[in-house]
Design a protein around this motif. Structure first.
Motif, PDB file in Angstrom:
ATOM      1  N   TRP A   1      -5.805  19.303  11.083  1.00  0.00           N
ATOM      2  CA  TRP A   1      -4.769  18.273  11.017  1.00  0.00           C
ATOM      3  C   TRP A   1      -3.945  18.526   9.769  1.00  0.00           C
ATOM      4  CZ3 TRP A   1      -4.237  14.015  14.438  1.00  0.00           C
ATOM      5  CH2 TRP A   1      -5.200  13.951  15.449  1.00  0.00           C
ATOM      6  N   ILE A   2      -2.625  18.520   9.919  1.00  0.00           N
ATOM      7  CA  ILE A   2      -1.718  18.769   8.805  1.00  0.00           C
ATOM      8  C   ILE A   2      -0.829  17.545   8.625  1.00  0.00           C
ATOM      9  CG2 ILE A   2       0.139  20.230   7.914  1.00  0.00           C
ATOM     10  CD1 ILE A   2      -0.997  22.498   9.623  1.00  0.00           C
ATOM     11  N   ASP A   3      -0.898  16.926   7.460  1.00  0.00           N
ATOM     12  CA  ASP A   3      -0.127  15.713   7.183  1.00  0.00           C
ATOM     13  C   ASP A   3       0.616  15.849   5.871  1.00  0.00           C
ATOM     14  OD1 ASP A   3      -1.151  13.560   9.243  1.00  0.00           O
ATOM     15  OD2 ASP A   3      -2.953  14.561   8.504  1.00  0.00           O
ATOM     16  N   LYS A   4       1.720  15.127   5.776  1.00  0.00           N
ATOM     17  CA  LYS A   4       2.341  14.949   4.466  1.00  0.00           C
ATOM     18  C   LYS A   4       1.345  14.246   3.555  1.00  0.00           C
ATOM     19  CE  LYS A   4       6.753  16.314   4.728  1.00  0.00           C
ATOM     20  NZ  LYS A   4       7.391  17.232   3.771  1.00  0.00           N
ATOM     21  N   GLU A   5       1.353  14.615   2.266  1.00  0.00           N
ATOM     22  CA  GLU A   5       0.369  14.074   1.339  1.00  0.00           C
ATOM     23  C   GLU A   5       0.420  12.559   1.287  1.00  0.00           C
ATOM     24  OE1 GLU A   5      -1.362  15.228  -3.066  1.00  0.00           O
ATOM     25  OE2 GLU A   5       0.728  15.619  -2.571  1.00  0.00           O
ATOM     26  N   ALA A   6       1.618  11.971   1.478  1.00  0.00           N
ATOM     27  CA  ALA A   6       1.748  10.518   1.430  1.00  0.00           C
ATOM     28  C   ALA A   6       0.877   9.838   2.467  1.00  0.00           C
ATOM     29  CB  ALA A   6       3.196  10.102   1.637  1.00  0.00           C
ATOM     30  N   ALA A   7       0.516  10.576   3.532  1.00  0.00           N
ATOM     31  CA  ALA A   7      -0.279   9.976   4.589  1.00  0.00           C
ATOM     32  C   ALA A   7      -1.682   9.628   4.124  1.00  0.00           C
ATOM     33  CB  ALA A   7      -0.366  10.928   5.782  1.00  0.00           C
ATOM     34  N   ALA A   8      -2.080  10.133   2.939  1.00  0.00           N
ATOM     35  CA  ALA A   8      -3.411   9.822   2.440  1.00  0.00           C
ATOM     36  C   ALA A   8      -3.483   8.417   1.876  1.00  0.00           C
ATOM     37  CB  ALA A   8      -3.811  10.835   1.369  1.00  0.00           C
ATOM     38  N   THR A   9      -2.386   7.785   1.624  1.00  0.00           N
ATOM     39  CA  THR A   9      -2.375   6.430   1.071  1.00  0.00           C
ATOM     40  C   THR A   9      -1.923   5.451   2.137  1.00  0.00           C
ATOM     41  OG1 THR A   9      -0.106   6.685   0.289  1.00  0.00           O
ATOM     42  CG2 THR A   9      -1.867   7.305  -1.225  1.00  0.00           C
ATOM     43  N   ALA A  10      -2.557   4.305   2.171  1.00  0.00           N
ATOM     44  CA  ALA A  10      -2.236   3.308   3.183  1.00  0.00           C
ATOM     45  C   ALA A  10      -0.947   2.582   2.814  1.00  0.00           C
ATOM     46  CB  ALA A  10      -3.378   2.309   3.294  1.00  0.00           C
ATOM     47  N   PRO A  11      -0.078   2.302   3.800  1.00  0.00           N
ATOM     48  CA  PRO A  11       1.162   1.576   3.520  1.00  0.00           C
ATOM     49  C   PRO A  11       0.905   0.093   3.406  1.00  0.00           C
ATOM     50  CG  PRO A  11       0.980   1.995   5.858  1.00  0.00           C
ATOM     51  CD  PRO A  11      -0.232   2.622   5.229  1.00  0.00           C
TER      52      PRO A  11
ATOM     53  N   LEU B   1      10.388   4.912  10.638  1.00  0.00           N
ATOM     54  CA  LEU B   1       9.478   4.136   9.790  1.00  0.00           C
ATOM     55  C   LEU B   1       9.036   4.999   8.607  1.00  0.00           C
ATOM     56  CD1 LEU B   1       7.360   2.581  12.676  1.00  0.00           C
ATOM     57  CD2 LEU B   1       9.134   1.432  11.341  1.00  0.00           C
ATOM     58  N   PRO B   2       9.867   5.063   7.541  1.00  0.00           N
ATOM     59  CA  PRO B   2       9.526   5.910   6.391  1.00  0.00           C
ATOM     60  C   PRO B   2       8.196   5.550   5.751  1.00  0.00           C
ATOM     61  CG  PRO B   2      11.816   5.185   6.291  1.00  0.00           C
ATOM     62  CD  PRO B   2      11.163   4.398   7.385  1.00  0.00           C
ATOM     63  N   THR B   3       7.853   4.267   5.729  1.00  0.00           N
ATOM     64  CA  THR B   3       6.593   3.877   5.087  1.00  0.00           C
ATOM     65  C   THR B   3       5.381   4.392   5.846  1.00  0.00           C
ATOM     66  OG1 THR B   3       6.599   1.769   6.283  1.00  0.00           O
ATOM     67  CG2 THR B   3       7.589   1.798   4.086  1.00  0.00           C
ATOM     68  N   LEU B   4       5.570   4.706   7.131  1.00  0.00           N
ATOM     69  CA  LEU B   4       4.479   5.258   7.930  1.00  0.00           C
ATOM     70  C   LEU B   4       4.640   6.766   8.143  1.00  0.00           C
ATOM     71  CD1 LEU B   4       4.046   2.528  10.719  1.00  0.00           C
ATOM     72  CD2 LEU B   4       2.993   2.660   8.454  1.00  0.00           C
ATOM     73  N   SER B   5       5.705   7.333   7.556  1.00  0.00           N
ATOM     74  CA  SER B   5       5.974   8.772   7.648  1.00  0.00           C
ATOM     75  C   SER B   5       6.091   9.235   9.092  1.00  0.00           C
ATOM     76  CB  SER B   5       4.871   9.578   6.943  1.00  0.00           C
ATOM     77  OG  SER B   5       4.781   9.235   5.591  1.00  0.00           O
TER      78      SER B   5
ATOM     79  N   ARG C   1      -2.024   3.929   9.471  1.00  0.00           N
ATOM     80  CA  ARG C   1      -0.600   4.270   9.413  1.00  0.00           C
ATOM     81  C   ARG C   1       0.024   4.335  10.799  1.00  0.00           C
ATOM     82  NH1 ARG C   1       0.641   5.826   4.380  1.00  0.00           N
ATOM     83  NH2 ARG C   1       2.681   6.534   5.123  1.00  0.00           N
ATOM     84  N   LEU C   2      -0.610   3.682  11.758  1.00  0.00           N
ATOM     85  CA  LEU C   2      -0.093   3.708  13.118  1.00  0.00           C
ATOM     86  C   LEU C   2       0.777   2.480  13.391  1.00  0.00           C
ATOM     87  CD1 LEU C   2      -3.273   4.800  15.100  1.00  0.00           C
ATOM     88  CD2 LEU C   2      -1.285   6.204  14.513  1.00  0.00           C
TER      89      LEU C   2
END
Length: 449
Positions: A322-332, A347-351, A411-412
């Motif tokens: 699984w490849i995610d932007k690093e921001a995805a590691a933090t909950a919005p 939805l930028p906050t959810l990337s 983040r869904l």
């Protein structure tokens, strides 16, 4: 150059024509990256001669890096020369500070190519030549770089969507040939004092290493450039092999650990490197890539395997990458917004982006959406019934059964009809809101960045 050639002028123009004519259609917009040095000045002179016959429009672009105390003088010189030819010119000032981690030369290059990518053109032409290619190869060799670095600069580099293609029509010519052309044509150019600074790697190679190599072999620069061409060919073959291996190792678009494990280690590294590069993930150096592969393949199935590469995070979960932007590691933060269901919702906050398609007999019934759709993130306690005779089940369990990774679950974007959960990514549509056969429906689709 061989004595059988008529003149430096006719040779250089013919070389440029040979590169442009098969590729540049009539009416194409051509922009020259114009530094004002001898190479780009010679190329400008040739392009002015060729534009009417080949049929392209020509403009010049000077990037003002602000590094040299003479930068303003250089920009003014470029404007004067371009106007003398009747060629429109733009001067773009750049800030290299955001790229300082790349070093001075690397930062200037990154800023410059960012400007080229946004140029209003079909083609951006650069005046790199054979000696530049040889120097690039040597600089990359001492860095211990891989095939991509040793392949040097391509003569043709297709741009990303909406970006101009980059052409380097002088790559087969040496610096001496270009300087001879400029002298014969009595062109007016500037000299960048940094080119003589041995503290810069490329200048050191140019003034210390290349003269020594020419004592060993007079045509050292063309020979090194040919080697770069051979490496580029090997790199293309390695990429072709990686595409074959990737096609066999993908599951629902994700690279499987089993697919990597069944390959010999060099081939598995080649596949992993290619898979990451295709997704714009910064590549680790060779030892780190080898260690990454080892952990992905050998770690216990229940072990958390995670790697940070630039702005990306690469994880192994249930046997796939699984490849995610690093921001995805933090909950919005909590999200709760109305949605008409008729357009994409960024939805930028959810990337990511929530899109919707209109279907018959699929998705959320259009009649149900009149209650008002809302998009929310998880708060806990959500339940969903997927089948007519099944009970309402906890969304947490459904997400786990569907293979949605834990770090993505918060983040869904969840779609609600009124206060009831109607749809969840990776799970599906609630039975009570599902469009029946023949009924209009709205089917959401979640696209993480």
């Amino acid at each position: 150059m061989a004595s059988s050639r008529k003149s430096q002028s006719s040779d250089l123009v013919a070389v440029v024509r040979g590169v442009l004519a098969p590729r540049v259609a009539r009416g194409a917009r051509v922009v020259l990256g114009f530094s004002g040095g001898v190479d780009s000045t010679a190329l400008l002179d040739a392009l002015v001669a060729l534009a009417p016959g080949v049929g392209f429009s020509l403009a010049a672009l000077h990037v003002h890096h602000g590094i040299s105390p003479k930068a303003d003088d250089w920009a003014a010189h470029c404007v004067r020369v371009a106007r003398r030819y009747g060629v429109p010119i733009a001067v773009e000032r750049v800030d290299i500070a955001p790229f300082r981690r790349l070093g001075l030369e690397g930062a200037a290059r990154a800023a410059r190519y960012g400007i080229y990518a946004r140029a209003p053109a079909d083609f951006v032409l650069l005046a790199h030549h054979c000696d530049d290619q040889a120097e690039t190869l040597l600089v990359q060799l001492v860095r211990g770089t891989g095939l991509a670095g040793l392949a040097g600069m391509p003569a043709i580099a297709p741009g990303a969507a909406g970006q101009p293609e980059i052409l380097r029509p002088l790559l087969e010519l040496t610096r001496l040939e270009i300087e001879a052309y400029a002298a014969e044509r009595r062109l007016d150019w500037i000299e960048d004092e940094s080119n003589a600074d041995p503290a810069r790697r490329r200048s050191f190679v140019r003034h210390r290493v290349m003269p020594a190599l020419r004592e060993l072999r007079a045509d050292a620069a063309p020979a090194l450039a040919r080697s770069a061409g051979h490496v580029a060919e090997a790199m293309r073959l390695a990429e072709d092999l990686a595409r074959i291996d990737e096609a066999a190792a993908l599951d629902a678009g994700r690279l499987t650990v089993a697919g990597l494990a069944q390959l010999a280690e060099p081939r598995a590294r080649n596949l992993l490197r290619f898979h990451l590069a295709q997704r714009s993930v910064p590549l680790p150096e060779s030892r780190a890539l080898a260690e990454m592969l080892r952990q992905l393949v050998t770690a216990r199935g229940d072990r958390n395997v995670e790697f940070r590469l630039g702005a990306f995070c690469v994880r192994r979960y249930r046997g796939v990458l699984w490849i995610d932007k690093e921001a995805a590691a933090t909950a919005p933060g909590a999200l709760d917004i109305p949605w008409s269901g008729g357009e994409a919702l960024h939805l930028p906050t959810l990337s990511g982006t929530l899109r919707v398609g209109a279907y018959e007999g699929e998705g959320i019934a259009a009649s149900a959406s009149v209650r008002g759709l809302r998009v929310r993130t998880r708060r806990g306690g959500e339940r969903l019934r997927l089948h007519e005779r099944s009970p309402r089940r906890a969304l947490k369990d459904l997400l786990q059964e569907s293979g949605v990774p834990p770090w993505r679950r918060g983040r869904l974007p969840l779609v609600f009809c009124g206060d009831d959960l109607a749809w969840a990514p990776g799970v599906g549509t609630a039975w009570e809101f599902r469009a029946r056969p023949g009924e209009a429906g709205l089917l959401p689709h979640w696209e993480p960045a």
